[in-house]
Write a protein that holds these residues in place. Structure first.
Motif, short mmCIF file in Angstrom:
data_model
loop_
_atom_site.label_atom_id
_atom_site.label_comp_id
_atom_site.label_asym_id
_atom_site.label_seq_id
_atom_site.Cartn_x
_atom_site.Cartn_y
_atom_site.Cartn_z
N MET A 220 29.40 -45.08 -22.54
CA MET A 220 30.71 -45.55 -22.54
C MET A 220 31.21 -45.01 -21.01
SD MET A 220 32.86 -45.78 -26.23
CE MET A 220 34.12 -46.61 -25.15
N LYS A 221 31.25 -46.21 -20.14
CA LYS A 221 31.74 -45.80 -18.70
C LYS A 221 32.63 -46.87 -18.16
CE LYS A 221 30.21 -43.74 -14.54
NZ LYS A 221 29.21 -43.25 -13.62
N THR A 222 33.85 -46.52 -17.45
CA THR A 222 34.54 -47.55 -17.07
C THR A 222 34.46 -47.54 -15.48
OG1 THR A 222 36.43 -46.93 -18.58
CG2 THR A 222 36.85 -48.19 -16.56
N ARG A 223 34.12 -48.82 -15.02
CA ARG A 223 33.72 -49.10 -13.40
C ARG A 223 35.16 -49.00 -12.86
NH1 ARG A 223 30.36 -54.78 -13.78
NH2 ARG A 223 29.07 -54.30 -15.72
N ASP A 224 35.03 -48.97 -11.63
CA ASP A 224 36.22 -48.75 -10.69
C ASP A 224 36.91 -50.26 -10.78
OD1 ASP A 224 35.35 -46.52 -9.69
OD2 ASP A 224 34.55 -47.41 -7.80
N ASN A 225 36.47 -51.20 -11.00
CA ASN A 225 37.27 -52.41 -11.22
C ASN A 225 37.81 -52.60 -12.77
OD1 ASN A 225 34.95 -53.25 -13.03
ND2 ASN A 225 34.28 -54.95 -11.74
N GLY A 226 37.50 -51.57 -13.60
CA GLY A 226 38.42 -51.60 -14.87
C GLY A 226 37.42 -52.18 -16.08
N ILE A 227 36.36 -52.72 -15.76
CA ILE A 227 35.14 -53.14 -16.96
C ILE A 227 34.66 -51.89 -17.61
CG2 ILE A 227 33.25 -54.29 -17.33
CD1 ILE A 227 33.68 -56.15 -15.09
N LEU A 228 34.75 -51.93 -18.88
CA LEU A 228 34.03 -50.80 -19.68
C LEU A 228 32.56 -51.10 -20.04
CD1 LEU A 228 34.39 -48.34 -21.15
CD2 LEU A 228 35.12 -49.89 -23.32
N ASP A 229 31.71 -50.40 -19.54
CA ASP A 229 30.18 -50.70 -19.80
C ASP A 229 30.12 -49.89 -21.12
OD1 ASP A 229 29.27 -52.44 -17.57
OD2 ASP A 229 29.49 -50.79 -16.49
N ILE A 230 29.14 -50.38 -22.01
CA ILE A 230 28.80 -49.82 -23.34
C ILE A 230 27.40 -50.05 -23.42
CG2 ILE A 230 29.20 -49.66 -25.77
CD1 ILE A 230 32.23 -50.38 -25.34
N ASP A 231 26.85 -49.09 -23.74
CA ASP A 231 25.12 -49.35 -24.12
C ASP A 231 25.25 -48.79 -25.74
OD1 ASP A 231 24.71 -49.91 -21.69
OD2 ASP A 231 23.46 -48.25 -21.18
N ALA A 232 24.59 -49.71 -26.58
CA ALA A 232 24.60 -49.30 -28.01
C ALA A 232 23.12 -49.45 -28.51
CB ALA A 232 25.62 -50.01 -28.70
N THR A 233 22.87 -48.45 -29.41
CA THR A 233 21.56 -48.71 -30.17
C THR A 233 21.89 -48.83 -31.63
OG1 THR A 233 20.55 -47.41 -28.50
CG2 THR A 233 19.38 -47.79 -30.41
N VAL A 234 21.40 -49.96 -32.13
CA VAL A 234 21.41 -50.09 -33.51
C VAL A 234 20.04 -49.53 -34.32
CG1 VAL A 234 21.40 -51.85 -35.39
CG2 VAL A 234 22.48 -52.28 -33.37
N PHE A 235 20.28 -48.71 -35.24
CA PHE A 235 19.04 -48.11 -35.91
C PHE A 235 18.96 -48.82 -37.44
CE2 PHE A 235 19.89 -45.02 -32.93
CZ PHE A 235 18.67 -44.70 -32.38
N CYS A 236 17.92 -49.25 -37.94
CA CYS A 236 17.60 -49.72 -39.18
C CYS A 236 16.10 -49.17 -39.69
CB CYS A 236 17.39 -51.38 -39.12
SG CYS A 236 16.04 -51.85 -37.84
N GLU A 237 16.05 -49.31 -40.94
CA GLU A 237 14.77 -48.74 -41.69
C GLU A 237 13.53 -49.52 -41.76
OE1 GLU A 237 17.17 -45.78 -44.61
OE2 GLU A 237 17.15 -47.66 -45.37
N ARG A 238 13.77 -50.54 -41.48
CA ARG A 238 12.49 -51.41 -41.55
C ARG A 238 12.22 -52.20 -40.40
NH1 ARG A 238 12.87 -53.39 -47.98
NH2 ARG A 238 12.96 -51.20 -48.75
#
Length: 302
Positions: A220-238
């Protein structure tokens, strides 16, 4: 600190899917706990803070009380028991028209052993056609425990919420506020984002995906222009669950991401660029180290 300031710590307890998270969101006037038609949606003990004038109410939205089937389930039940033992008051949430069951009886016995002040909130009264049923239900519960108040409510349409709030304020004692008056929750931002994404998975995949999903926020990181960058990983079992979450040509994952991004933007009041990946971690709910990695406290495991 105002010398008249009062506060109370309140645990919201009850069986799965009675609307505990919906009630918390309605009380706060903003969504901090995820809501799903599936039971046992809440995994963490979410803290919500409501400050109105001299009153500050700190809520713990606990997982639904159930018989645990795995390591994650044990954590969830332990979370409920710890919450009940460390608050000023408990709010037992039950569904309108439903007789007391073993879950409610167990919680009431816990109240009794702790001499715990408790308020009974009978939720979903908007779904009840016969009001006589409600009167019988109130009588059944008041014979089981000396509740400080019994309040029929609807988290859906807001009925009875002002009355419920008035009763909750009566539980507050002197001693000042524990949080700044503009605090809404003590949950880390990454936890809030992960829960928003998990809610969209539960809602959009309906019965195809069980509760075997977890979300880890990698960045989670905010750019200089105010946009919030988010990288997310979804874990599942199968592997089959992974294919369902991604969907044909990535359509489902795109839909999940789009709806999640809208909620995240509303919560943080900024533009969001959300990237999501899906990975398989077989049987993660029974692997304590993985459960811990996904944000649950290893101290709650046997």
């Amino acid at each position: 600190m105002n010398q008249n300031d009062k506060s109370a710590f309140i645990a919201i307890v009850g069986r799965p899917n009675v609307g505990k998270s919906s009630l918390l969101n309605r009380l706060l006037g903003q969504k901090i706990a995820i809501v799903s038609a599936k039971p046992q949606t809440t995994r963490n003990r979410i803290t919500g803070v409501l400050t109105e004038g001299e009153y500050q109410l700190v809520f713990f939205d606990t997982p639904g009380m159930h018989k645990p089937k795995n390591t994650l389930g044990k954590y969830m039940v332990r979370s409920v028991n710890e919450s009940v033992g460390g608050v000023d008051c408990c709010m037992l949430v039950v569904e309108a028209g439903r007789d007391p069951g073993q879950t409610e009886l167990n919680l009431i016995e816990k109240f009794r052993s702790l001499h715990m002040p408790a308020i009974l909130a009978i939720n979903k009264i908007d779904m009840l056609a016969e009001k006589d049923v409600l009167m019988k239900q109130i009588l059944a519960y008041t014979q089981l425990y000396d509740f400080d108040a019994v309040v029929p409510v609807s988290a859906q349409d807001g009925s009875g919420m002002n009355e419920l709030l008035d009763e909750l304020k009566k539980e507050a004692g002197e001693g000042g506020h524990f949080f700044d008056d503009d605090t809404l929750t003590d949950q880390p931002e990454r936890v809030i984002v992960a829960e928003i994404i998990r809610e969209k998975i539960l809602r959009l995949t309906d019965k195809e995906i069980p509760h075997g999903t977890a979300v880890l926020i990698e960045k989670m990181k905010t750019r200089d222009n105010g946009i919030l960058d988010i990288d997310a990983t979804v874990f599942c079992e199968r592997e089959t669950h992974k294919r369902i979450i991604i969907g044909k040509n990535g359509a489902m994952l795109k839909k999940i991401s789009s709806y999640a991004r809208q909620d995240i933007e509303r919560f943080f009041d900024c533009k969001v660029f959300l990237q999501m990946w899906v990975k398989v971690k077989e049987n993660w709910r029974n692997r304590a180290q993985l459960v811990q990695n996904f944000g649950y406290d290893e101290r709650n495991f046997d």
